[in-house]
Motif scaffolding. Structure first.
Motif, PDB file in Angstrom:
ATOM      1  N   LYS A  53     -10.896  33.826 -14.493  1.00  0.00           N
ATOM      2  CA  LYS A  53     -11.068  34.548 -13.231  1.00  0.00           C
ATOM      3  C   LYS A  53     -10.363  33.816 -12.108  1.00  0.00           C
ATOM      4  CE  LYS A  53     -15.585  32.477 -12.479  1.00  0.00           C
ATOM      5  NZ  LYS A  53     -17.004  32.733 -12.277  1.00  0.00           N
ATOM      6  N   LEU A  54     -10.033  34.572 -11.098  1.00  0.00           N
ATOM      7  CA  LEU A  54      -9.432  34.063  -9.876  1.00  0.00           C
ATOM      8  C   LEU A  54     -10.491  34.145  -8.789  1.00  0.00           C
ATOM      9  CD1 LEU A  54      -7.045  33.306  -7.972  1.00  0.00           C
ATOM     10  CD2 LEU A  54      -6.563  35.762  -7.818  1.00  0.00           C
ATOM     11  N   GLU A  55     -10.753  33.035  -8.139  1.00  0.00           N
ATOM     12  CA  GLU A  55     -11.682  33.004  -7.009  1.00  0.00           C
ATOM     13  C   GLU A  55     -10.928  32.484  -5.796  1.00  0.00           C
ATOM     14  OE1 GLU A  55     -14.813  30.445  -8.405  1.00  0.00           O
ATOM     15  OE2 GLU A  55     -15.838  32.097  -9.405  1.00  0.00           O
ATOM     16  N   VAL A  56     -11.016  33.215  -4.702  1.00  0.00           N
ATOM     17  CA  VAL A  56     -10.329  32.842  -3.471  1.00  0.00           C
ATOM     18  C   VAL A  56     -11.381  32.607  -2.409  1.00  0.00           C
ATOM     19  CG1 VAL A  56      -8.676  33.579  -1.703  1.00  0.00           C
ATOM     20  CG2 VAL A  56      -8.360  34.275  -4.091  1.00  0.00           C
ATOM     21  N   GLY A  57     -11.271  31.501  -1.716  1.00  0.00           N
ATOM     22  CA  GLY A  57     -12.228  31.224  -0.655  1.00  0.00           C
ATOM     23  C   GLY A  57     -12.146  29.798  -0.175  1.00  0.00           C
ATOM     24  N   ARG A  58     -13.188  29.407   0.501  1.00  0.00           N
ATOM     25  CA  ARG A  58     -13.317  28.038   1.012  1.00  0.00           C
ATOM     26  C   ARG A  58     -14.407  27.360   0.193  1.00  0.00           C
ATOM     27  NH1 ARG A  58     -14.853  26.092   7.119  1.00  0.00           N
ATOM     28  NH2 ARG A  58     -15.422  23.998   6.492  1.00  0.00           N
ATOM     29  N   PHE A  59     -14.048  26.262  -0.475  1.00  0.00           N
ATOM     30  CA  PHE A  59     -14.988  25.601  -1.372  1.00  0.00           C
ATOM     31  C   PHE A  59     -15.063  24.095  -1.143  1.00  0.00           C
ATOM     32  CE2 PHE A  59     -13.108  29.247  -3.623  1.00  0.00           C
ATOM     33  CZ  PHE A  59     -14.241  30.027  -3.751  1.00  0.00           C
ATOM     34  N   ASN A  60     -14.660  23.629   0.024  1.00  0.00           N
ATOM     35  CA  ASN A  60     -14.600  22.192   0.264  1.00  0.00           C
ATOM     36  C   ASN A  60     -15.838  21.621   0.940  1.00  0.00           C
ATOM     37  OD1 ASN A  60     -14.025  23.458   2.685  1.00  0.00           O
ATOM     38  ND2 ASN A  60     -12.657  21.865   3.393  1.00  0.00           N
ATOM     39  N   ASP A  61     -16.812  22.454   1.258  1.00  0.00           N
ATOM     40  CA  ASP A  61     -18.019  21.989   1.932  1.00  0.00           C
ATOM     41  C   ASP A  61     -19.200  22.772   1.362  1.00  0.00           C
ATOM     42  OD1 ASP A  61     -20.205  21.624   3.666  1.00  0.00           O
ATOM     43  OD2 ASP A  61     -18.948  21.549   5.444  1.00  0.00           O
ATOM     44  N   PRO A  62     -20.084  22.114   0.608  1.00  0.00           N
ATOM     45  CA  PRO A  62     -21.192  22.841  -0.048  1.00  0.00           C
ATOM     46  C   PRO A  62     -22.019  23.695   0.906  1.00  0.00           C
ATOM     47  CG  PRO A  62     -21.119  20.569  -0.787  1.00  0.00           C
ATOM     48  CD  PRO A  62     -20.111  20.692   0.327  1.00  0.00           C
ATOM     49  N   ILE A  63     -22.107  23.316   2.148  1.00  0.00           N
ATOM     50  CA  ILE A  63     -22.901  24.089   3.115  1.00  0.00           C
ATOM     51  C   ILE A  63     -22.115  25.298   3.622  1.00  0.00           C
ATOM     52  CG2 ILE A  63     -24.006  24.003   5.393  1.00  0.00           C
ATOM     53  CD1 ILE A  63     -24.653  21.050   4.757  1.00  0.00           C
ATOM     54  N   LYS A  64     -20.787  25.171   3.718  1.00  0.00           N
ATOM     55  CA  LYS A  64     -19.964  26.242   4.289  1.00  0.00           C
ATOM     56  C   LYS A  64     -19.087  26.949   3.258  1.00  0.00           C
ATOM     57  CE  LYS A  64     -19.651  23.921   8.745  1.00  0.00           C
ATOM     58  NZ  LYS A  64     -18.745  23.320   9.718  1.00  0.00           N
ATOM     59  N   ASN A  65     -19.329  26.732   1.962  1.00  0.00           N
ATOM     60  CA  ASN A  65     -18.520  27.406   0.946  1.00  0.00           C
ATOM     61  C   ASN A  65     -18.604  28.916   1.123  1.00  0.00           C
ATOM     62  OD1 ASN A  65     -17.764  25.002  -0.168  1.00  0.00           O
ATOM     63  ND2 ASN A  65     -19.084  25.166  -1.957  1.00  0.00           N
ATOM     64  N   HIS A  66     -17.488  29.578   0.922  1.00  0.00           N
ATOM     65  CA  HIS A  66     -17.446  31.018   1.146  1.00  0.00           C
ATOM     66  C   HIS A  66     -16.373  31.636   0.254  1.00  0.00           C
ATOM     67  CE1 HIS A  66     -17.729  34.815   3.257  1.00  0.00           C
ATOM     68  NE2 HIS A  66     -16.440  34.788   3.471  1.00  0.00           N
ATOM     69  N   MET A  67     -16.767  32.494  -0.671  1.00  0.00           N
ATOM     70  CA  MET A  67     -15.811  33.192  -1.518  1.00  0.00           C
ATOM     71  C   MET A  67     -15.469  34.522  -0.854  1.00  0.00           C
ATOM     72  SD  MET A  67     -15.844  34.379  -5.530  1.00  0.00           S
ATOM     73  CE  MET A  67     -16.992  33.113  -5.916  1.00  0.00           C
ATOM     74  N   ILE A  68     -14.172  34.781  -0.712  1.00  0.00           N
ATOM     75  CA  ILE A  68     -13.767  36.038  -0.075  1.00  0.00           C
ATOM     76  C   ILE A  68     -13.253  37.060  -1.087  1.00  0.00           C
ATOM     77  CG2 ILE A  68     -13.332  35.029   2.180  1.00  0.00           C
ATOM     78  CD1 ILE A  68     -10.351  35.062   1.530  1.00  0.00           C
ATOM     79  N   ALA A  69     -12.889  36.603  -2.285  1.00  0.00           N
ATOM     80  CA  ALA A  69     -12.419  37.551  -3.297  1.00  0.00           C
ATOM     81  C   ALA A  69     -12.515  36.913  -4.680  1.00  0.00           C
ATOM     82  CB  ALA A  69     -10.976  37.956  -3.015  1.00  0.00           C
ATOM     83  N   MET A  70     -12.707  37.773  -5.678  1.00  0.00           N
ATOM     84  CA  MET A  70     -12.733  37.323  -7.060  1.00  0.00           C
ATOM     85  C   MET A  70     -12.166  38.447  -7.932  1.00  0.00           C
ATOM     86  SD  MET A  70     -15.853  35.898  -9.415  1.00  0.00           S
ATOM     87  CE  MET A  70     -16.667  37.472  -9.614  1.00  0.00           C
ATOM     88  N   ALA A  71     -11.428  38.065  -8.973  1.00  0.00           N
ATOM     89  CA  ALA A  71     -10.865  39.067  -9.883  1.00  0.00           C
ATOM     90  C   ALA A  71     -10.766  38.466 -11.271  1.00  0.00           C
ATOM     91  CB  ALA A  71      -9.479  39.501  -9.404  1.00  0.00           C
ATOM     92  N   PRO A  72     -10.996  39.264 -12.309  1.00  0.00           N
ATOM     93  CA  PRO A  72     -10.828  38.771 -13.677  1.00  0.00           C
ATOM     94  C   PRO A  72      -9.346  38.597 -13.998  1.00  0.00           C
ATOM     95  CG  PRO A  72     -11.346  41.101 -13.698  1.00  0.00           C
ATOM     96  CD  PRO A  72     -11.433  40.652 -12.265  1.00  0.00           C
ATOM     97  N   LEU A  73      -9.052  37.603 -14.822  1.00  0.00           N
ATOM     98  CA  LEU A  73      -7.691  37.378 -15.311  1.00  0.00           C
ATOM     99  C   LEU A  73      -7.735  37.483 -16.832  1.00  0.00           C
ATOM    100  CD1 LEU A  73      -6.697  34.279 -13.141  1.00  0.00           C
ATOM    101  CD2 LEU A  73      -6.115  36.679 -12.738  1.00  0.00           C
ATOM    102  N   PRO A  74      -7.566  38.686 -17.369  1.00  0.00           N
ATOM    103  CA  PRO A  74      -7.664  38.861 -18.821  1.00  0.00           C
ATOM    104  C   PRO A  74      -6.505  38.195 -19.553  1.00  0.00           C
ATOM    105  CG  PRO A  74      -6.993  40.899 -17.763  1.00  0.00           C
ATOM    106  CD  PRO A  74      -7.284  39.921 -16.664  1.00  0.00           C
ATOM    107  N   LYS A  75      -6.711  38.037 -20.845  1.00  0.00           N
ATOM    108  CA  LYS A  75      -5.669  37.488 -21.710  1.00  0.00           C
ATOM    109  C   LYS A  75      -4.397  38.303 -21.512  1.00  0.00           C
ATOM    110  CE  LYS A  75      -4.731  36.606 -26.583  1.00  0.00           C
ATOM    111  NZ  LYS A  75      -5.291  36.652 -27.938  1.00  0.00           N
ATOM    112  N   ALA A  76      -3.286  37.621 -21.220  1.00  0.00           N
ATOM    113  CA  ALA A  76      -2.030  38.319 -20.961  1.00  0.00           C
ATOM    114  C   ALA A  76      -0.883  37.309 -20.974  1.00  0.00           C
ATOM    115  CB  ALA A  76      -2.079  39.021 -19.613  1.00  0.00           C
ATOM    116  N   GLU A  77       0.282  37.809 -21.240  1.00  0.00           N
ATOM    117  CA  GLU A  77       1.499  36.997 -21.217  1.00  0.00           C
ATOM    118  C   GLU A  77       2.386  37.503 -20.092  1.00  0.00           C
ATOM    119  OE1 GLU A  77       4.088  34.009 -22.626  1.00  0.00           O
ATOM    120  OE2 GLU A  77       2.140  34.493 -23.489  1.00  0.00           O
ATOM    121  N   ASN A  78       2.799  36.614 -19.210  1.00  0.00           N
ATOM    122  CA  ASN A  78       3.678  36.967 -18.090  1.00  0.00           C
ATOM    123  C   ASN A  78       3.146  38.166 -17.310  1.00  0.00           C
ATOM    124  OD1 ASN A  78       5.567  34.902 -18.731  1.00  0.00           O
ATOM    125  ND2 ASN A  78       6.373  36.205 -20.341  1.00  0.00           N
TER     126      ASN A  78
END
Length: 86
Positions: A53-78
């Motif tokens: 999966k792809l997770e996009v967000g701010r993850f550098n501070d446990p108190i202020k972590n914030h995910m803004i988007a997530m998407a699955p990355l299935p098995k695939a070539e190129n």
């Protein structure tokens, strides 16, 4: 553009992580200020297993972590995924 990451190895414009106990790539940056709006993130990838999966967000501070988007990355070539960010 290949972003900095904590694991894997850079191969030209890509990053490779071998199979193992963790297939995680933790990448960070660029540290820039973006105006409010809609953005399109395009990720080119190859994966030899499902369950990624792809997770996009701010993850550098446990108190202020914030995910803004997530998407699955299935098995695939190129493959690629486009993710709209608001």
């Amino acid at each position: 553009v290949s972003l900095p990451a904590q694991i894997g190895k850079e191969l030209g414009n890509s990053r490779e992580v071998d199979s193992g106990p963790t297939n995680t790539i933790f990448t960070y940056g660029p540290y820039i200020t973006l105006k409010k709006g809609r953005y399109l993130l395009t990720l080119a990838y190859s994966a030899n297993t499902n369950g990624n999966k792809l997770e996009v967000g701010r993850f550098n501070d446990p108190i202020k972590n914030h995910m803004i988007a997530m998407a699955p990355l299935p098995k695939a070539e190129n493959s690629k995924i486009d993710l709209e960010l608001n």
